[in-house]
Design an enzyme around this catalytic site. Sequence first.
Site, PDB file in Angstrom:
ATOM      1  N   HIS A 133      55.548  16.076  27.331  1.00  0.00           N
ATOM      2  CA  HIS A 133      56.844  16.724  27.168  1.00  0.00           C
ATOM      3  C   HIS A 133      56.966  17.928  28.090  1.00  0.00           C
ATOM      4  CE1 HIS A 133      54.238  18.643  24.187  1.00  0.00           C
ATOM      5  NE2 HIS A 133      55.028  19.692  24.229  1.00  0.00           N
ATOM      6  N   ASP A 136      50.121  18.594  24.382  1.00  0.00           N
ATOM      7  CA  ASP A 136      49.655  19.856  23.804  1.00  0.00           C
ATOM      8  C   ASP A 136      48.134  19.907  23.690  1.00  0.00           C
ATOM      9  OD1 ASP A 136      52.291  20.742  23.413  1.00  0.00           O
ATOM     10  OD2 ASP A 136      52.422  19.641  21.513  1.00  0.00           O
ATOM     11  N   ARG A 184      57.213  25.960  15.487  1.00  0.00           N
ATOM     12  CA  ARG A 184      56.410  24.854  15.981  1.00  0.00           C
ATOM     13  C   ARG A 184      55.160  24.699  15.134  1.00  0.00           C
ATOM     14  NH1 ARG A 184      53.055  22.734  19.217  1.00  0.00           N
ATOM     15  NH2 ARG A 184      53.670  21.896  21.236  1.00  0.00           N
ATOM     16  N   HIS A 231      53.233  18.220  29.983  1.00  0.00           N
ATOM     17  CA  HIS A 231      51.928  18.372  29.338  1.00  0.00           C
ATOM     18  C   HIS A 231      51.849  17.580  28.044  1.00  0.00           C
ATOM     19  CE1 HIS A 231      54.467  21.269  27.224  1.00  0.00           C
ATOM     20  NE2 HIS A 231      53.579  21.295  26.249  1.00  0.00           N
TER      21      HIS A 231
HETATM   22  C1  SIN Z   1      56.340  22.987  23.730  1.00  0.00           C
HETATM   23  O1  SIN Z   1      55.932  22.794  22.617  1.00  0.00           O
HETATM   24  O2  SIN Z   1      55.725  22.634  24.709  1.00  0.00           O
HETATM   25  C2  SIN Z   1      57.689  23.675  23.888  1.00  0.00           C
HETATM   26  C3  SIN Z   1      58.779  22.714  23.720  1.00  0.00           C
HETATM   27  C4  SIN Z   1      60.111  23.392  23.744  1.00  0.00           C
HETATM   28  O3  SIN Z   1      60.184  24.595  23.523  1.00  0.00           O
HETATM   29  O4  SIN Z   1      61.098  22.710  23.980  1.00  0.00           O
END
Ligand code: SIN
Length: 285
Positions: A257, A100, A272, A98
């Site tokens: 990612h 974000d 995050r 995806h």
């Molecule tokens: C994400 O932000 O999509 C999660 C990435 C992760 O936890 O490695």
Amino acid sequence: MLNIHPLTGTIGAEVSGVDLTAQLDQTLAGELRAALARHQVLFFEQQFLSIDAQKRLTQAFGPLMQLPYVSPMVGKPEVIRVLKEADEEGGVFGGEWHQDFSFLEHPPAGAVLSALDVPTHGGDTLWINQHAAWENLAPGLQDQLRGRDAMHVGKPYGVKWAPPVAERSGASIQMSRGDPTADVEQRHPAVIRHPVTGCEGMFLNPQYVVRLDGMSETESEPVLANIQRHAMQPEFCCRYRWRAGAVAIWDNLFTQHYAVNDYAGSRREMYRTAFSGPAPRTLAV
Ligand code: SIN
């Protein structure tokens, strides 16, 4: 002094010689922004960022963003705690390719993820370089995408495409779901131009894109699946093995990612944050 070592031939760089817990001066911040534009994802070890330091670092890349649907930390509206306890089953947050919140009119330009507690093995994150994938895409598929919009929806948060319960992330991340407005299509250009490098890249991902403009979901499905299969080739990807204290910063418009869900029985905790930047529409090719 800043040392930048590419992690692969196409995407990602490990950066050393910088203390991200300290206030970044303008020169250093500019160097980091240039490195991000060049490598799409930057990795730093042994940083152990406090939440305030992470917010400061994020702001060196763009204004801090508050994201919808996912509950932030109490009293810290711009910070999400990405946590999976050892006894939690099911999916992980971000466990599908995806970009974000690409279903928003103004998706984040990028994100910062810092590791507090990581499994001894597993729990890696992967990224795709959407510029390299686009440059190497078959000309026929490039012709189908150039100048076309793609339709994005907030699948995990809506009704129509809500994921099965077994695939949802666990109780440690609170999300609001079942919002029919998350199913409303948001159009973005399928191909965009990077504001710094001038490189073109695909703004497409399987989590949120449901169809290409002018085509039904059924007609789009094989085309999008074909493009995604191409983009996922290891030549366009990097994979990061987290250690506690590590930090990743990525460009959300020119990468996808994926958080790997392979650490059942172990705990993983990250902070995050996200920063805003130009809307994809303003970068249309
Ligand atoms: C994400 O932000 O999509 C999660 C990435 C992760 O936890 O490695």
